[in-house]
Design a protein around this motif. Sequence first.
Motif, PDB file in Angstrom:
ATOM      1  N   ARG A  63       0.600  -1.059  -0.310  1.00  0.00           N
ATOM      2  CA  ARG A  63       0.856  -0.112   0.010  1.00  0.00           C
ATOM      3  C   ARG A  63       1.153   0.862  -0.080  1.00  0.00           C
ATOM      4  NH1 ARG A  63      -1.681   3.218   4.337  1.00  0.00           N
ATOM      5  NH2 ARG A  63      -3.755   4.756   3.897  1.00  0.00           N
ATOM      6  N   ALA A  64       2.003   1.062   0.229  1.00  0.00           N
ATOM      7  CA  ALA A  64       2.972   2.411   0.425  1.00  0.00           C
ATOM      8  C   ALA A  64       3.391   2.243  -0.514  1.00  0.00           C
ATOM      9  CB  ALA A  64       3.781   2.181   1.627  1.00  0.00           C
ATOM     10  N   GLY A  65       3.349   1.591  -1.582  1.00  0.00           N
ATOM     11  CA  GLY A  65       4.117   1.787  -3.197  1.00  0.00           C
ATOM     12  C   GLY A  65       5.438   0.778  -2.546  1.00  0.00           C
ATOM     13  N   GLN A  66       5.611   0.269  -1.815  1.00  0.00           N
ATOM     14  CA  GLN A  66       7.589  -0.775  -2.046  1.00  0.00           C
ATOM     15  C   GLN A  66       6.793  -2.322  -1.832  1.00  0.00           C
ATOM     16  OE1 GLN A  66      10.076   0.100  -0.307  1.00  0.00           O
ATOM     17  NE2 GLN A  66       8.945   2.360  -0.678  1.00  0.00           N
ATOM     18  N   GLY A  67       6.236  -2.411  -3.790  1.00  0.00           N
ATOM     19  CA  GLY A  67       6.199  -3.909  -3.892  1.00  0.00           C
ATOM     20  C   GLY A  67       6.731  -4.361  -3.300  1.00  0.00           C
ATOM     21  N   ASP A  68       7.767  -3.996  -3.885  1.00  0.00           N
ATOM     22  CA  ASP A  68       9.375  -5.149  -3.972  1.00  0.00           C
ATOM     23  C   ASP A  68       9.855  -5.570  -2.235  1.00  0.00           C
ATOM     24  OD1 ASP A  68       9.793  -5.110  -6.978  1.00  0.00           O
ATOM     25  OD2 ASP A  68      11.553  -3.902  -6.814  1.00  0.00           O
ATOM     26  N   THR A  69       9.561  -5.014  -1.535  1.00  0.00           N
ATOM     27  CA  THR A  69      10.364  -5.372  -0.601  1.00  0.00           C
ATOM     28  C   THR A  69       8.890  -6.392   0.117  1.00  0.00           C
ATOM     29  OG1 THR A  69      11.482  -3.146  -0.196  1.00  0.00           O
ATOM     30  CG2 THR A  69      10.578  -4.090   1.477  1.00  0.00           C
ATOM     31  N   ALA A  70       8.065  -5.689  -0.468  1.00  0.00           N
ATOM     32  CA  ALA A  70       6.317  -6.746   0.375  1.00  0.00           C
ATOM     33  C   ALA A  70       7.061  -8.210  -0.565  1.00  0.00           C
ATOM     34  CB  ALA A  70       5.517  -5.621  -0.522  1.00  0.00           C
ATOM     35  N   ARG A  71       6.704  -8.378  -1.638  1.00  0.00           N
ATOM     36  CA  ARG A  71       6.632  -9.564  -2.375  1.00  0.00           C
ATOM     37  C   ARG A  71       8.068 -10.072  -1.760  1.00  0.00           C
ATOM     38  NH1 ARG A  71       4.278  -6.621  -6.055  1.00  0.00           N
ATOM     39  NH2 ARG A  71       6.938  -5.446  -7.057  1.00  0.00           N
ATOM     40  N   ALA A  72       9.155  -9.353  -0.988  1.00  0.00           N
ATOM     41  CA  ALA A  72      10.203 -10.152  -1.056  1.00  0.00           C
ATOM     42  C   ALA A  72       9.890 -10.813   0.608  1.00  0.00           C
ATOM     43  CB  ALA A  72      11.617  -9.653  -0.300  1.00  0.00           C
ATOM     44  N   LEU A  73       8.867 -10.282   1.245  1.00  0.00           N
ATOM     45  CA  LEU A  73       8.733 -10.790   2.689  1.00  0.00           C
ATOM     46  C   LEU A  73       7.866 -12.270   2.421  1.00  0.00           C
ATOM     47  CD1 LEU A  73       7.390  -7.751   4.777  1.00  0.00           C
ATOM     48  CD2 LEU A  73       9.376  -9.136   5.262  1.00  0.00           C
ATOM     49  N   LEU A  74       7.427 -11.744   1.378  1.00  0.00           N
ATOM     50  CA  LEU A  74       6.665 -13.303   0.895  1.00  0.00           C
ATOM     51  C   LEU A  74       6.988 -14.203   0.410  1.00  0.00           C
ATOM     52  CD1 LEU A  74       2.989 -12.108  -0.062  1.00  0.00           C
ATOM     53  CD2 LEU A  74       3.828 -12.187   2.388  1.00  0.00           C
ATOM     54  N   ALA A  75       8.695 -14.203   0.017  1.00  0.00           N
ATOM     55  CA  ALA A  75       9.364 -14.921  -0.773  1.00  0.00           C
ATOM     56  C   ALA A  75       8.605 -16.428   0.492  1.00  0.00           C
ATOM     57  CB  ALA A  75      10.689 -14.403  -1.018  1.00  0.00           C
ATOM     58  N   GLY A  76       9.460 -17.701  -0.459  1.00  0.00           N
ATOM     59  CA  GLY A  76       8.943 -19.171   0.203  1.00  0.00           C
ATOM     60  C   GLY A  76       8.633 -20.114  -0.139  1.00  0.00           C
ATOM     61  N   ASP A  77       8.085 -20.719   0.361  1.00  0.00           N
ATOM     62  CA  ASP A  77       7.215 -22.028  -0.535  1.00  0.00           C
ATOM     63  C   ASP A  77       6.125 -22.510   0.795  1.00  0.00           C
ATOM     64  OD1 ASP A  77       8.562 -23.097   2.641  1.00  0.00           O
ATOM     65  OD2 ASP A  77       9.212 -24.234   2.223  1.00  0.00           O
ATOM     66  N   ASP A  78       5.381 -21.173   1.534  1.00  0.00           N
ATOM     67  CA  ASP A  78       4.649 -20.853   2.442  1.00  0.00           C
ATOM     68  C   ASP A  78       3.326 -20.700   1.762  1.00  0.00           C
ATOM     69  OD1 ASP A  78       2.287 -19.943   3.790  1.00  0.00           O
ATOM     70  OD2 ASP A  78       3.264 -20.148   5.875  1.00  0.00           O
ATOM     71  N   PRO A  79       2.802 -21.677   0.930  1.00  0.00           N
ATOM     72  CA  PRO A  79       1.243 -21.666   0.543  1.00  0.00           C
ATOM     73  C   PRO A  79       0.178 -20.199  -0.363  1.00  0.00           C
ATOM     74  CG  PRO A  79       0.911 -23.384   1.095  1.00  0.00           C
ATOM     75  CD  PRO A  79       2.470 -23.643   1.959  1.00  0.00           C
ATOM     76  N   VAL A  80       0.307 -20.271   1.654  1.00  0.00           N
ATOM     77  CA  VAL A  80      -0.807 -19.339   1.630  1.00  0.00           C
ATOM     78  C   VAL A  80       0.055 -17.543   1.255  1.00  0.00           C
ATOM     79  CG1 VAL A  80      -2.576 -17.536   3.167  1.00  0.00           C
ATOM     80  CG2 VAL A  80      -2.070 -20.225   3.323  1.00  0.00           C
ATOM     81  N   LEU A  81       1.191 -17.490   1.827  1.00  0.00           N
ATOM     82  CA  LEU A  81       2.163 -16.278   1.728  1.00  0.00           C
ATOM     83  C   LEU A  81       1.741 -15.999  -0.378  1.00  0.00           C
ATOM     84  CD1 LEU A  81       4.678 -16.283   4.395  1.00  0.00           C
ATOM     85  CD2 LEU A  81       2.299 -15.259   3.812  1.00  0.00           C
ATOM     86  N   SER A  82       2.122 -17.051  -0.581  1.00  0.00           N
ATOM     87  CA  SER A  82       2.764 -17.262  -1.934  1.00  0.00           C
ATOM     88  C   SER A  82       1.359 -16.846  -3.087  1.00  0.00           C
ATOM     89  CB  SER A  82       3.412 -18.577  -2.824  1.00  0.00           C
ATOM     90  OG  SER A  82       4.222 -19.658  -2.499  1.00  0.00           O
ATOM     91  N   ARG A  83       0.121 -17.323  -2.600  1.00  0.00           N
ATOM     92  CA  ARG A  83      -0.912 -17.043  -2.966  1.00  0.00           C
ATOM     93  C   ARG A  83      -1.602 -16.135  -2.893  1.00  0.00           C
ATOM     94  NH1 ARG A  83      -2.434 -22.262  -2.058  1.00  0.00           N
ATOM     95  NH2 ARG A  83      -2.583 -22.094  -0.412  1.00  0.00           N
TER      96      ARG A  83
END
Length: 499
Positions: A169-189
Amino acid sequence: MRARAADADGRATIAAQGYAQALAAQPSDPVIAVRALREALASGDLVLARRAGGVLRAADVAPPDLDILAFADAVDKRDAAGQRVALARLAGSPLGFLAPLLAEWVDLPAPEVAGDGGAIPRRYAAENRALRLLATGQVTEGIAAVRTLLTVGGNDADFRLNAAQLLARAGQGDTARALLAGDDPVLSRSAATLGRGSKGDARFGISRLLTRMAGDLSAEGTEPLAIMLSRSALQLDPRYTRARLALADALARNDATAEAQATLTAIPADDPFASSAAALAIVIQQRAGNLDAALALAAKQAERSDATTAGLRRYADLLLETGRAKEAAAIYARAMARPGAATDWSLYLQRGAALDRAGDWAAALPMLRRAVELAPQEPAALNYLGYAQVDRGENIVEATRMLERAHALSPKDPAIADSLGWARFRAGDLKAALPLIEGAAREAPDDVEINEHLGDVYWAAGRRVEARYAWRAASVEAEGADATRLVRKLANGPASSQR
């Protein structure tokens, strides 16, 4: 009487309707009101919950968590005066640590509370502060706070998702996606919907805080508080699926199975948490003792083209629990064929156990050996392979060493102590066997196998009366072949000097 009967039977909606009628007939009765409040929250009748809460407040016997709902209502109405009143009351209660955290999201002065409540409330406060920094545009400070928490406090998926939504929401899309990286299916979706519907306002922050706490409440007796927290969170953000999951779990633990399932049904199939909802639906049926329903749900998930390793394992576990070991072994094999599963020792252990119970020891043995090779320090793998070989009279020396290692790694596990004691007994060392199996029986007094072993050891030691007491204890929960064997032992003693 009808309401209380429904209450005792876990039928929250019917109970709430009955208590509503009773409260209408006795509108100032706090005894009826307290029951009406809890069943109203369980059934989702917040109108009745508020009415019952008003009666309890007038009688000066309102539970402290009632102010959580009162605060959520005041936020919903943008009623600053109501927010202050609810926070002031909350501050003086056992839930006082929540008051300053809630005050942050509505820009009100933090009410004074006594102490910080301990390590867990401090963790809530740190997470709350990090999210509040991101929500108010203090992105640099917020990112630093998030990273510190993830480094020190563990890789918490819910916190990562909440922070990522605010960063997007603050325009930090790359940082946001980095937080969701990994094999957790909920975070990936969730990465595909970052920022949607996340305003970062008081509704967002408070619903996340209340849900975080609700999700942590899994001890017996905390279900009403978890229901109150998650209902209040959904009052502020009806689309927050994580709160719906916390609510369903709390309802199920409170024996409101129908309401729990209805709560999960409201989660759309394309929601990032849909797979979590499907898994919880199975667990809920298991807890309620509805194994056929649980199996049907698990089978449906396992048959999907996108079935996960976890979904396959869950189905196989249920098949094994219900005595369908051969089918379970086949499903475990499917799970083991999935990418990344070849090094999962627990799958080898589970498939080996299923093959063993299906009567195919020749196929089970290499599976169990592979589990130990992959996880030589795992007590469960060492115990299963060691005990299975000792009980068959195979590879006794090495199998006993495995059990000794397992016991050293997990000295308080009664199953492992029993296994090692049984190995000592089979080797003829009664003196070493007896304290191990007696200790195991004290720790697990309802375990059929441990009590049977204890009886066998007592019999071999010439303590015939105590042996029959142990076998009788084992027979209480025994079924099938175990029950038949114990009947024979109670009548005639063991079939041989070894058993």
